[in-house]
Design an enzyme around this catalytic site. Structure first.
Site, PDB file in Angstrom:
ATOM      1  N   GLN B  31       0.957  -1.013   0.415  1.00  0.00           N
ATOM      2  CA  GLN B  31       0.398  -0.069  -0.276  1.00  0.00           C
ATOM      3  C   GLN B  31       0.606   0.819  -0.440  1.00  0.00           C
ATOM      4  OE1 GLN B  31      -2.502  -0.659   3.742  1.00  0.00           O
ATOM      5  NE2 GLN B  31      -0.550  -1.050   4.664  1.00  0.00           N
ATOM      6  N   HIS B  62      -8.124   4.152  19.886  1.00  0.00           N
ATOM      7  CA  HIS B  62      -7.364   2.650  20.458  1.00  0.00           C
ATOM      8  C   HIS B  62      -8.125   2.062  22.301  1.00  0.00           C
ATOM      9  CE1 HIS B  62      -3.565   4.358  16.936  1.00  0.00           C
ATOM     10  NE2 HIS B  62      -4.887   3.016  17.987  1.00  0.00           N
ATOM     11  N   ASP B  86       0.421   0.926  13.879  1.00  0.00           N
ATOM     12  CA  ASP B  86       0.884   1.814  14.061  1.00  0.00           C
ATOM     13  C   ASP B  86       1.136   2.205  15.539  1.00  0.00           C
ATOM     14  OD1 ASP B  86      -1.504   2.453  16.125  1.00  0.00           O
ATOM     15  OD2 ASP B  86      -2.945   2.365  14.176  1.00  0.00           O
ATOM     16  N   GLU B 106       1.088  -7.941  11.584  1.00  0.00           N
ATOM     17  CA  GLU B 106       0.752  -6.738  10.711  1.00  0.00           C
ATOM     18  C   GLU B 106       1.610  -7.109   8.937  1.00  0.00           C
ATOM     19  OE1 GLU B 106       0.324  -3.301  10.221  1.00  0.00           O
ATOM     20  OE2 GLU B 106       0.596  -4.265   8.695  1.00  0.00           O
ATOM     21  N   ASP B 155      -7.149  -5.006  14.034  1.00  0.00           N
ATOM     22  CA  ASP B 155      -7.200  -3.347  13.867  1.00  0.00           C
ATOM     23  C   ASP B 155      -6.667  -3.367  12.790  1.00  0.00           C
ATOM     24  OD1 ASP B 155      -6.593  -1.061  14.228  1.00  0.00           O
ATOM     25  OD2 ASP B 155      -4.813  -1.000  15.458  1.00  0.00           O
ATOM     26  N   SER B 156      -7.716  -3.346  11.743  1.00  0.00           N
ATOM     27  CA  SER B 156      -7.960  -3.644  10.142  1.00  0.00           C
ATOM     28  C   SER B 156      -7.454  -2.566   9.640  1.00  0.00           C
ATOM     29  CB  SER B 156      -8.435  -4.717  10.096  1.00  0.00           C
ATOM     30  OG  SER B 156      -9.481  -4.001   9.475  1.00  0.00           O
ATOM     31  N   THR B 157      -7.304  -2.361   8.125  1.00  0.00           N
ATOM     32  CA  THR B 157      -7.446  -0.860   7.272  1.00  0.00           C
ATOM     33  C   THR B 157      -9.379  -1.688   6.847  1.00  0.00           C
ATOM     34  OG1 THR B 157      -6.483  -2.546   6.100  1.00  0.00           O
ATOM     35  CG2 THR B 157      -5.429  -0.368   6.407  1.00  0.00           C
ATOM     36  N   PRO B 162      -5.427  -4.268   0.638  1.00  0.00           N
ATOM     37  CA  PRO B 162      -5.020  -5.238   1.777  1.00  0.00           C
ATOM     38  C   PRO B 162      -5.792  -5.842   3.661  1.00  0.00           C
ATOM     39  CG  PRO B 162      -3.939  -3.127   1.934  1.00  0.00           C
ATOM     40  CD  PRO B 162      -4.104  -3.029   1.511  1.00  0.00           C
TER      41      PRO B 162
END
Lengths: 285, 285
Positions: B31, B62, B86, B106, B155-157, B162
């Site tokens: 990405q 978070h 992150d 990740e 905790d994804s996009t 992806p």
């Protein structure tokens, strides 16, 4: 045609909406009034360039500013709406058969005219027989009233321009006087996120707290308002919005709502820590 | 210098931020990664042009993705974080002394590198001795696991690019298998407001519901995400996020949080009617 409306949420943040067309524009005695038509939000009312109402999400604001106080005191008979020229607040109030009189004091008749013509979705109940509209300055109107209203809803613009007087200590004091002993004052209370809005919010809260024995804040998700995290003030002479909440009785009314429900009523008063810290809420109220 | 970053929340809605400078940009194997610096939000991480983290409000996301499940089961010992490059999610988890192991999977090592260098605010705990990072595809990683984790945090996009595989039924099934009998799955669950996001949210909810006996949705105000009304999924094999909520025990830990608190925990599950209707939540779960 690539036509975009943009609102500045802060000097460094912009929110833009693609617009099909501008269907109304007028410079009234008090402010600039525009109505835009968009794919995403339907019709949009802006005052001095700031979004007041979109057809897509106006229900959130209007349900939250009316059903929260109504569900705390179902004996409310006489209501004063200050501002609210789009009519959305009055529309929600007229759903309660127990309300006998609704006074709406809107400074700008042109807003009401424009909404009646172009946004009937919100303005549809302004002709209800219980509704009386006064085209006056809300600040002056309320000065002359005493022990008259069970509920005052301040559905104002931001405290810049014509709405400014509706965020003063004098105004809140006059509201207190205009309310009956059961009286509740609910106002749109700006937001906690961008500095200018947060400062208005803190000032308003402090002033209301000096006058009303009960003074709490609640929140809603309103995507088209700056930050989407919008606050309302609930102040009263005696009712606590949670301890005096008539959950069961409200549910028995069987009103169909799209945002508000009685679980959410409780949740709306559960603010994030950083908002609580901004206001030093007195938990014992 | 007038430099603006713009994200499209829908094809007709844009959110723009004034940027001081672009401090990092890279086309990784997976990405495009950018880090921008702004007055209003501090540093901003974007992936494929979409905001993932801003220094101003990352704490909301978070805190809400970690403290909600932790406050339901304080005996969580082993946690899997999928995505979360992150480091913000890991940072919050490391605050619990009772957690013994944190695996983070990740897919994109470049995200972690960039955040370690430029956004230490979130990446500060990635070197905690309990943390082990796997640079792998989360979908594949979780396939090989059985009865291992007490908590999985996705905790994804968004489910485009992806992150797509992390919204499939196969993935949720593998998470179920990878969890212990006390297992909880929490995932970022998109939003209810703009059509594309709402469709992703409804699909994800349906798929999780087919696999987990408990499946609920909760919400937070995240101003820099589309609409600001962001949802999370709470799924588990047995724990109900409200009935099994360890309010008192969590408060005894005395963790200082900026958004989360135990009143807000309950409030977060009180969704607006229009969101409930989208998902036909089973209230008896």
């Amino acid at each position: 045609m690539d036509l975009w409306y943009t609102e500045e949420h802060s000097k460094d943040v912009r929110f833009s909406i693609k617009v099909n067309k501008q269907i109304y524009t007028k410079e009234s005695k008090f402010q600039r009034i525009d109505i835009l038509e968009s794919e995403e939000f339907g019709k949009i009312l802006t005052l001095d360039g700031l979004i007041m109402v979109t057809e897509k999400d106006e229900f959130i604001y209007h349900e939250m500013i009316t059903h929260i106080p109504m569900a705390v005191n179902l004996n409310i008979k006489k209501v004063l709406v200050i501002g609210g020229g789009d009519g959305g607040c009055v529309r929600e109030l007229t759903r309660y058969k127990t309300i006998e009189e609704i006074h709406m004091v809107e400074i700008d008749e042109e807003v009401v005219k424009a909404c009646k013509e172009f946004i009937p979705k919100t303005a549809c109940k302004l002709n209800d027989e219980r509704v009386k509209i006064f085209y006056q300055d809300g600040l002056r109107f309320v000065r002359t009233k005493e022990n008259e209203y069970d509920l005052i809803i301040v559905d104002s613009t931001d405290p810049f321009g014509p709405g400014e007087g509706l965020f003063t200590k004098e105004f809140y004091g006059n509201c207190y006087k205009a309310l009956t002993e059961d009286g509740i004052l609910v106002n749109q209370h700006e937001s906690d996120y961008y500095t200018d809005y947060a400062n208005s919010m803190k000032r308003a809260h402090k002033r209301i707290q000096e006058i009303f024995p009960v003074c709490q804040i609640y929140q809603a998700h309103i995507p088209t308002y700056p930050s989407g995290h919008w606050l309302f003030g609930f102040a009263s002479k005696k009712f606590n919005p949670l301890r005096d909440f008539k959950e069961e009785e409200w549910n028995k009314l069987n009103l169909q709502t799209k945002y508000y429900n009685t679980k959410l009523h409780r949740g709306a008063f559960a603010l994030p820590n950083y908002v609580n810290e901004m206001m030093v809420i007195n938990e014992d109220e």
